[in-house]
Design an enzyme around this catalytic site. Structure first.
Site, PDB file in Angstrom:
ATOM      1  N   ARG A 170     -10.342  -5.275   4.929  1.00 26.19           N
ATOM      2  CA  ARG A 170      -9.479  -6.158   5.407  1.00 26.19           C
ATOM      3  C   ARG A 170      -9.222  -7.230   6.856  1.00 26.19           C
ATOM      4  O   ARG A 170      -8.067  -7.472   7.056  1.00 26.19           O
ATOM      5  CB  ARG A 170      -8.356  -5.552   5.098  1.00 26.19           C
ATOM      6  CG  ARG A 170      -8.585  -4.962   3.596  1.00 26.19           C
ATOM      7  CD  ARG A 170      -7.743  -5.113   2.768  1.00 26.19           C
ATOM      8  NE  ARG A 170      -7.363  -5.321   1.166  1.00 26.19           N
ATOM      9  CZ  ARG A 170      -6.145  -3.900   1.266  1.00 26.19           C
ATOM     10  NH1 ARG A 170      -5.328  -4.926   1.706  1.00 26.19           N
ATOM     11  NH2 ARG A 170      -6.296  -3.743  -0.211  1.00 26.19           N
ATOM     12  N   ARG A 191      -2.736  -9.533   6.365  1.00 27.73           N
ATOM     13  CA  ARG A 191      -0.927  -9.448   6.810  1.00 27.73           C
ATOM     14  C   ARG A 191      -0.801  -9.462   8.472  1.00 27.73           C
ATOM     15  O   ARG A 191       0.390  -9.437   9.113  1.00 27.73           O
ATOM     16  CB  ARG A 191       0.037  -8.926   6.331  1.00 27.73           C
ATOM     17  CG  ARG A 191       0.887  -9.699   4.540  1.00 27.73           C
ATOM     18  CD  ARG A 191       1.184  -8.654   3.811  1.00 27.73           C
ATOM     19  NE  ARG A 191      -0.181  -7.289   3.850  1.00 27.73           N
ATOM     20  CZ  ARG A 191       0.286  -7.021   2.256  1.00 27.73           C
ATOM     21  NH1 ARG A 191       1.584  -6.721   2.196  1.00 27.73           N
ATOM     22  NH2 ARG A 191      -0.755  -5.442   2.478  1.00 27.73           N
ATOM     23  N   ARG A 225      -0.031 -17.813   4.119  1.00 30.44           N
ATOM     24  CA  ARG A 225       0.748 -16.875   2.683  1.00 30.44           C
ATOM     25  C   ARG A 225       2.273 -17.739   2.789  1.00 30.44           C
ATOM     26  O   ARG A 225       2.776 -17.313   1.897  1.00 30.44           O
ATOM     27  CB  ARG A 225       1.276 -15.554   3.212  1.00 30.44           C
ATOM     28  CG  ARG A 225       0.694 -15.016   1.424  1.00 30.44           C
ATOM     29  CD  ARG A 225       1.517 -13.597   1.660  1.00 30.44           C
ATOM     30  NE  ARG A 225       1.507 -12.679   1.037  1.00 30.44           N
ATOM     31  CZ  ARG A 225       2.148 -12.602   0.099  1.00 30.44           C
ATOM     32  NH1 ARG A 225       3.104 -13.046  -0.268  1.00 30.44           N
ATOM     33  NH2 ARG A 225       1.326 -11.850  -1.290  1.00 30.44           N
ATOM     34  N   ASP A 281      -9.702 -10.615  -4.051  1.00 32.44           N
ATOM     35  CA  ASP A 281      -9.519  -9.044  -4.306  1.00 32.44           C
ATOM     36  C   ASP A 281     -10.341  -8.404  -5.420  1.00 32.44           C
ATOM     37  O   ASP A 281     -10.973  -9.299  -5.735  1.00 32.44           O
ATOM     38  CB  ASP A 281      -8.395  -8.386  -5.086  1.00 32.44           C
ATOM     39  CG  ASP A 281      -8.014  -7.989  -4.347  1.00 32.44           C
ATOM     40  OD1 ASP A 281      -7.440  -6.980  -3.140  1.00 32.44           O
ATOM     41  OD2 ASP A 281      -7.520  -6.823  -5.387  1.00 32.44           O
ATOM     42  N   TYR A 317      -7.022   0.990 -11.740  1.00 28.04           N
ATOM     43  CA  TYR A 317      -6.164   0.281 -11.801  1.00 28.04           C
ATOM     44  C   TYR A 317      -5.792  -0.749 -13.291  1.00 28.04           C
ATOM     45  O   TYR A 317      -4.772  -0.846 -13.520  1.00 28.04           O
ATOM     46  CB  TYR A 317      -6.539  -1.094 -10.709  1.00 28.04           C
ATOM     47  CG  TYR A 317      -6.212  -0.664  -9.174  1.00 28.04           C
ATOM     48  CD1 TYR A 317      -5.378  -1.163  -8.352  1.00 28.04           C
ATOM     49  CD2 TYR A 317      -7.696  -0.566  -8.477  1.00 28.04           C
ATOM     50  CE1 TYR A 317      -4.384  -0.226  -7.332  1.00 28.04           C
ATOM     51  CE2 TYR A 317      -6.658   0.074  -7.133  1.00 28.04           C
ATOM     52  CZ  TYR A 317      -6.639  -0.360  -6.480  1.00 28.04           C
ATOM     53  OH  TYR A 317      -5.796   0.577  -5.614  1.00 28.04           O
TER      54      TYR A 317
HETATM   55  O1  CP3 Z   1     -11.511  -7.010   3.824  1.00 28.14           O
HETATM   56  C1  CP3 Z   1     -10.907  -7.782   3.513  1.00 28.14           C
HETATM   57  O2  CP3 Z   1     -10.563  -9.126   4.544  1.00 28.14           O
HETATM   58  C2  CP3 Z   1     -11.168  -9.400   2.484  1.00 28.14           C
HETATM   59  C3  CP3 Z   1     -10.379  -9.434   0.932  1.00 28.14           C
HETATM   60  C4  CP3 Z   1     -10.076  -7.809   0.386  1.00 28.14           C
HETATM   61  C5  CP3 Z   1      -8.930  -7.996   0.492  1.00 28.14           C
HETATM   62  N1  CP3 Z   1      -8.638  -7.265  -0.931  1.00 28.14           N
HETATM   63  C6  CP3 Z   1      -7.676  -8.649  -0.056  1.00 28.14           C
HETATM   64  C7  CP3 Z   1      -6.201  -8.314   0.116  1.00 28.14           C
HETATM   65  C8  CP3 Z   1     -10.354  -7.195   0.112  1.00 28.14           C
HETATM   66  C9  CP3 Z   1     -12.115  -6.971   0.087  1.00 28.14           C
HETATM   67  C10 CP3 Z   1      -9.381  -6.320  -0.510  1.00 28.14           C
HETATM   68  C11 CP3 Z   1     -10.248  -5.109  -1.428  1.00 28.14           C
HETATM   69  C12 CP3 Z   1      -9.230  -3.736  -2.136  1.00 28.14           C
HETATM   70  N2  CP3 Z   1      -8.074  -4.408  -2.446  1.00 28.14           N
HETATM   71  C13 CP3 Z   1      -9.211  -2.874  -2.650  1.00 28.14           C
HETATM   72  C14 CP3 Z   1     -11.060  -1.929  -1.734  1.00 28.14           C
HETATM   73  C15 CP3 Z   1     -10.997  -1.550  -0.290  1.00 28.14           C
HETATM   74  C16 CP3 Z   1      -8.853  -0.753  -0.258  1.00 28.14           C
HETATM   75  O3  CP3 Z   1      -8.628  -1.644   0.549  1.00 28.14           O
HETATM   76  O4  CP3 Z   1      -9.271   0.142  -0.737  1.00 28.14           O
HETATM   77  C17 CP3 Z   1      -8.906  -2.398  -2.965  1.00 28.14           C
HETATM   78  C18 CP3 Z   1      -7.928  -0.835  -3.603  1.00 28.14           C
HETATM   79  C19 CP3 Z   1      -7.828  -3.769  -3.421  1.00 28.14           C
HETATM   80  C20 CP3 Z   1      -6.380  -3.542  -4.257  1.00 28.14           C
HETATM   81  C21 CP3 Z   1      -5.712  -3.790  -3.831  1.00 28.14           C
HETATM   82  N3  CP3 Z   1      -4.752  -5.595  -3.546  1.00 28.14           N
HETATM   83  C22 CP3 Z   1      -3.798  -3.784  -3.329  1.00 28.14           C
HETATM   84  C23 CP3 Z   1      -3.852  -2.257  -3.412  1.00 28.14           C
HETATM   85  C24 CP3 Z   1      -3.128  -4.783  -2.842  1.00 28.14           C
HETATM   86  C25 CP3 Z   1      -1.466  -4.149  -2.484  1.00 28.14           C
HETATM   87  C26 CP3 Z   1      -1.241  -3.204  -1.390  1.00 28.14           C
HETATM   88  C27 CP3 Z   1      -1.495  -4.290  -0.028  1.00 28.14           C
HETATM   89  O5  CP3 Z   1      -2.540  -4.322   0.914  1.00 28.14           O
HETATM   90  O6  CP3 Z   1      -0.864  -5.156   0.224  1.00 28.14           O
HETATM   91  C28 CP3 Z   1      -4.330  -5.551  -2.821  1.00 28.14           C
HETATM   92  C29 CP3 Z   1      -3.495  -7.473  -1.996  1.00 28.14           C
HETATM   93  C30 CP3 Z   1      -4.490  -7.588  -1.192  1.00 28.14           C
HETATM   94  N4  CP3 Z   1      -5.322  -7.644  -1.144  1.00 28.14           N
HETATM   95  C31 CP3 Z   1      -3.741  -8.136  -0.082  1.00 28.14           C
HETATM   96  C32 CP3 Z   1      -5.196  -8.698   0.557  1.00 28.14           C
HETATM   97  C33 CP3 Z   1      -5.113  -9.038   2.362  1.00 28.14           C
HETATM   98  C34 CP3 Z   1      -2.819  -8.521   0.318  1.00 28.14           C
HETATM   99  C35 CP3 Z   1      -1.784  -9.724  -0.275  1.00 28.14           C
HETATM  100  C36 CP3 Z   1      -0.475  -9.833   0.456  1.00 28.14           C
HETATM  101  O7  CP3 Z   1       0.353  -9.565  -0.253  1.00 28.14           O
HETATM  102  O8  CP3 Z   1      -0.347 -11.168   1.293  1.00 28.14           O
END
Ligand code: CP3
Length: 342
Positions: A25, A29, A38, A75, A151
């Protein structure tokens, strides 16, 4: 094959002079430039499916910190979305999906639309790949079938995973149909990412830790092995990092059973144990607690030093044990990068 990207060298089991690093990640943010972009877009999916925006966001952390690998901004939930399941990312609430509860719900999913729906991801990969320097690698990724299925069945995040585990226990045939569909579509998605320019792949199994060891074998190890085999049919040499977060004692079975080349370690894995038991089998990646990074100071420094001391005598990629938290101060990331580089 010779290449001079330190990250890829380590993934192939070689040691390098400098320890390669990236952070799960790493785009997101905690970066002001991400928040700025964003604020001009209509939410997360709108950014992820705009190949220009996704390319820019992928490169933001690289410009600031010079990681050894970029990970494409997307994602794990784009697969359910591409299969036709309704998906929303609500600000501050995480993902919300239309729940799958029955065989009929699963039968409605349609892989026929995937190629078109996911094409912006492949375009973003091609764009990033043309912009990276010759030391920085590009990682493609997907969620593992088990984690994505959690999910899809729960309709979002969960604390107890009752709906998905209940389906797996009480109607394993129906659940297997979902897992099989995810194996096929995820393997195809990863192959297309490699075609577009991804040089390594990571499979995120964020919720593998909620299964007992029989279920872990059925729903984590077997589907992951099927994906690895399918990807290798097309790309025998592509390095694949498996991240079975929370697997605990099952890390060993995962290392032996899935065929992944590299093990992503979560923060709970003791690094001395990993050095003795896992690292002789595969290169390892990890595993600083993201909250130690958020906290910063001596706690962060000591934890990072211990990880480097324990794991850097074998093939090792420095990373966190899970994704960067959104409230992490950018200065802490700068300090950590300085430490890893010195
Ligand atoms: O690593 C990186 O920089 C690449 C981008 C990436 C995202 N999600 C961007 C994202 C990667 C590799 C993921 C993987 C992901 N997504 C996982 C596996 C890794 C982990 O964290 O366990 C999972 C379970 C998800 C599902 C997911 N996506 C959730 C639960 C959420 C909401 C929680 C949160 O952090 O907001 C997301 C949204 C998400 N995916 C964001 C980002 C940058 C936040 C979006 C935003 O509001 O700007």
């Amino acid at each position: 094959m010779e290449n001079n990207k330190p990250f890829l060298e380590v993934l192939q089991g070689r040691k390098t002079d400098r320890i390669p690093f990236w952070f799960m990640r790493q785009a997101g943010r905690y970066l002001p430039e991400y928040r700025e972009l964003r604020s001009r877009k209509n939410g997360f999916l709108d950014m992820a499916f705009d190949s220009g925006a996704a390319c820019e966001i992928t490169l933001q952390p690289i410009r600031r910190f010079g990681m050894d690998a970029a990970i494409i901004f997307s994602d794990i939930l784009v697969i359910p979305y591409a299969l036709g399941q309704r998906l929303e990312f609500l600000e501050g609430e995480g993902p919300k999906l239309e729940r799958l509860r029955t065989g009929a719900d699963i039968a409605k999913l349609n892989p026929g639309l995937m190629e078109r729906k996911l094409s912006p991801v492949y375009e973003a990969i091609a764009k990033v790949s043309s912009k990276l320097d010759d030391k920085t690698a590009l990682i493609g990724f997907a969620g593992a079938p088990w984690t994505v299925a959690t999910y899809m069945v729960e309709g979002g995040g969960s604390k107890d995973f009752i709906a998905v585990k209940k389906m797996a226990y009480s109607d394993p045939q129906t659940f297997a149909a979902l897992i099989d569909l995810l194996v096929e579509s995820t393997a195809h998605y990863l192959i297309r990412q490699v075609e577009a320019g991804a040089e390594a792949l990571q499979i995120f199994d964020s919720w593998s830790g909620v299964l007992d060891s029989d279920e872990f074998r059925k729903w984590v190890i077997q589907p992951t092995k099927q994906i690895v085999d399918l990807v290798r049919d097309s790309y025998p040499q592509i390095p694949i990092i498996g991240f079975p977060k929370g697997a605990g004692y099952n890390y060993m079975a995962y290392a032996e059973g899935t065929g992944v080349n590299v093990l992503g370690l979560d923060s709970q894995v003791p690094t001395k144990w990993a050095a003795r038991v896992l690292q002789p089998l595969k290169p390892v990646q990890g595993n600083l607690d993201p909250i130690a990074l958020l906290a910063g100071g001596d706690a962060m420094k000591l934890a990072a030093e211990r990880i480097i001391a324990d794991l850097s005598s074998g093939p090792f990629v420095f990373n966190l044990g899970h994704g960067i938290h959104k409230d992490t101060p950018v200065e802490h990331v700068e300090q950590l990068v300085k430490m890893i580089r010195s």
